[in-house]
Design a protein around this motif. Structure first.
Motif, short mmCIF file in Angstrom:
data_model
loop_
_atom_site.label_atom_id
_atom_site.label_comp_id
_atom_site.label_asym_id
_atom_site.label_seq_id
_atom_site.Cartn_x
_atom_site.Cartn_y
_atom_site.Cartn_z
N HIS A 26 2.95 19.50 -3.85
CA HIS A 26 2.90 20.74 -2.64
C HIS A 26 3.99 20.26 -1.81
O HIS A 26 5.15 19.93 -1.13
N SER A 28 5.02 22.10 1.04
CA SER A 28 4.71 22.17 2.37
C SER A 28 5.62 20.41 2.58
O SER A 28 5.61 20.81 4.14
N LYS A 29 5.04 19.58 2.23
CA LYS A 29 5.47 18.29 2.68
C LYS A 29 6.33 17.61 2.23
O LYS A 29 7.23 17.85 1.61
N TYR A 31 7.68 15.02 1.68
CA TYR A 31 7.54 13.44 1.00
C TYR A 31 7.69 14.50 -0.79
O TYR A 31 8.94 13.98 -1.59
N ASP A 32 6.93 15.27 -1.08
CA ASP A 32 6.77 16.24 -2.04
C ASP A 32 8.40 17.25 -2.18
O ASP A 32 9.10 17.39 -3.53
N THR A 205 2.45 6.82 7.90
CA THR A 205 3.57 8.15 8.02
C THR A 205 3.71 8.10 8.78
O THR A 205 3.46 7.92 10.26
N ASP A 233 8.79 7.36 6.10
CA ASP A 233 8.80 9.03 6.20
C ASP A 233 10.25 9.67 5.72
O ASP A 233 10.46 10.33 4.88
N ASP A 235 11.46 11.91 8.39
CA ASP A 235 10.69 13.36 8.72
C ASP A 235 11.36 14.15 9.54
O ASP A 235 10.58 13.62 11.29
#
Length: 407
Positions: A26, A28-29, A31-32, A205, A233, A235
């Motif tokens: 994915h 959009s994430k 992590y991915d 997360t 993460d 982010d």
């Protein structure tokens, strides 16, 4: 590099053979995305002849994945539907996901690259210990086949507490969606209110950590002095969505992507990789305001620091901090001088400069925009403060930092 898989095979009658590799992630994430970056880095560095195919939402193509005439697949095995769809695949498959405490849970002979959940949680807890916290909690997710890695992190949390003779608790909360925002926040605030203070919380997360930050703001719970929060993460998008910057442990996601691509390269070259297991440690702990605790200060100073950290870059003055605290300016200054040996103005300026350094170091934002975002009324004023406090201008400081990093 972002093409949709088609059943047509390339013409390999002329020139070197180009292999087709599907990436089931994915994008959009965060992590991915970072895993995909690692895969792309490996392809560029090794110059392997691969065409990479990435669907916007690969789940719509899972039923027909066996019909795809490609050469290899790297896939997110945290999604059980992916593992089921790729069972018995006719091409080499490399799985990526969260590590398992029980080795028997890994997917048979499929090579598997995993993030180290044990170390992720240990690094987060060790950081909280360094922040002076002695009581701990874990904010997790409701149990689901789609987030079994969260339960692995819960077990890692409990195991760390047991090893270190520490106390703590786990709260899973509610799965969040628009209809449940209000009730989820209320339940989260009730839980936060019930915790002894101070407590350090590991969120499984960064998204869960941001929920904690928002709940603390609504409930007027001081972060990090009453509740210190660290996510997983790193982010960076989230840093722009909260007034208090979030400490976080970054997973070794780019390295996971590189290792997965390396395993697939070996498999496509005929080297044995069946059943290979690679567990990648965390990359780094990013210490920010949500765990920057000031220990052994009076409650008055702790509350004032909480307010300053949230609103310094909005141009607050000492008088506004004193008004929020319900005390005179002189009384507030007395507490600050006694506990911190600094004035309220000094702490406001420090927070503004820290935000300024962050923008200069990690974004391409223009100096004028940096000044406004950091609470300085003009570029000229920012330049004057920088010369006095740092010995250079913001532009010179940024250029010097970039020169050092490029070596």
């Amino acid at each position: 590099m972002t093409k949709s898989p088609t059943p047509r095979r390339p013409d390999r009658t002329s020139g070197p053979a180009v292999l087709r590799v599907a990436l089931l992630f994915h994008a959009s994430k965060v992590y991915d995305r970072e895993i995909l970056i690692g895969i792309g880095d490996y392809v560029k560095q090794t110059r392997v002849a691969w065409d990479l195919f990435l669907e916007e939402d690969f789940r719509f193509r899972l039923d027909g994945i066996h019909e795809w005439e490609g050469d290899g697949i790297i896939a997110d095995y945290d999604d059980p539907a992916v593992a089921r769809a790729l069972a018995g695949a006719h091409v080499p498959v490399i799985a990526i996901g969260g590590s398992y405490e029980d080795p028997a849970c890994y997917p048979g002979q499929v090579p598997y690259v995993a993030t180290d959940n044990q170390l992720l949680v240990a690094r987060a807890l060790e950081h909280l210990v360094e922040a002076g916290v002695t009581r701990f909690a874990c904010y997790s997710l409701p149990e689901s086949p789609l987030n079994r890695w969260a339960q692995e992190r819960e077990r890692a949390f409990s195991a760390w507490l047991l090893r270190n003779g520490a106390s703590g608790e786990i709260h899973r909360g509610l799965a969040t969606s628009a209809p449940t925002w209000g009730s989820a926040t209320k339940k989260l605030i009730d839980w936060l209110d019930s915790l002894p203070k101070p407590t350090g919380i590991v969120a499984v997360t960064d998204a869960r950590a941001r929920q904690l930050l928002q709940a603390c703001i609504v409930a007027n719970i001081a972060v990090p002095d009453e509740v210190a929060i660290i996510g997983i993460d790193n982010d960076t998008l989230g840093q722009h969505l909260t007034r208090i910057e979030l400490s976080s442990v970054s997973q070794g996601t780019a390295e996971m992507g590189r290792r997965a691509a390396q395993l697939l390269h070996q498999a496509l070259s005929g080297s044995p990789v069946r059943g290979a297991r690679v567990v990648v440690p965390p990359a780094e702990v990013h210490s920010r305001a949500s765990t920057a605790r000031d220990v052994q200060h009076s409650p008055q100073v702790m509350r004032a620091l909480y307010y300053i950290r949230q609103y310094a870059c909005q141009g607050i003055k000492t008088e506004q901090v004193a008004e929020m605290m319900g005390m005179s300016r002189s009384s507030l200054e007395m507490y600050f001088r006694r506990d911190l040996k600094r004035s309220v103005h000094d702490l406001i300026l420090q927070c503004k400069l820290e935000h300024c350094f962050e923008l200069l170091a990690h974004t391409d934002t223009g100096i004028a925009e940096v000044a406004l975002a950091s609470g300085f009324r003009s570029v000229q004023y920012l330049n004057a403060v920088f010369r006095r406090e740092v010995g250079s201008t913001p532009a010179v400081w940024r250029e010097a930092r970039q020169a050092v990093e490029s070596r």
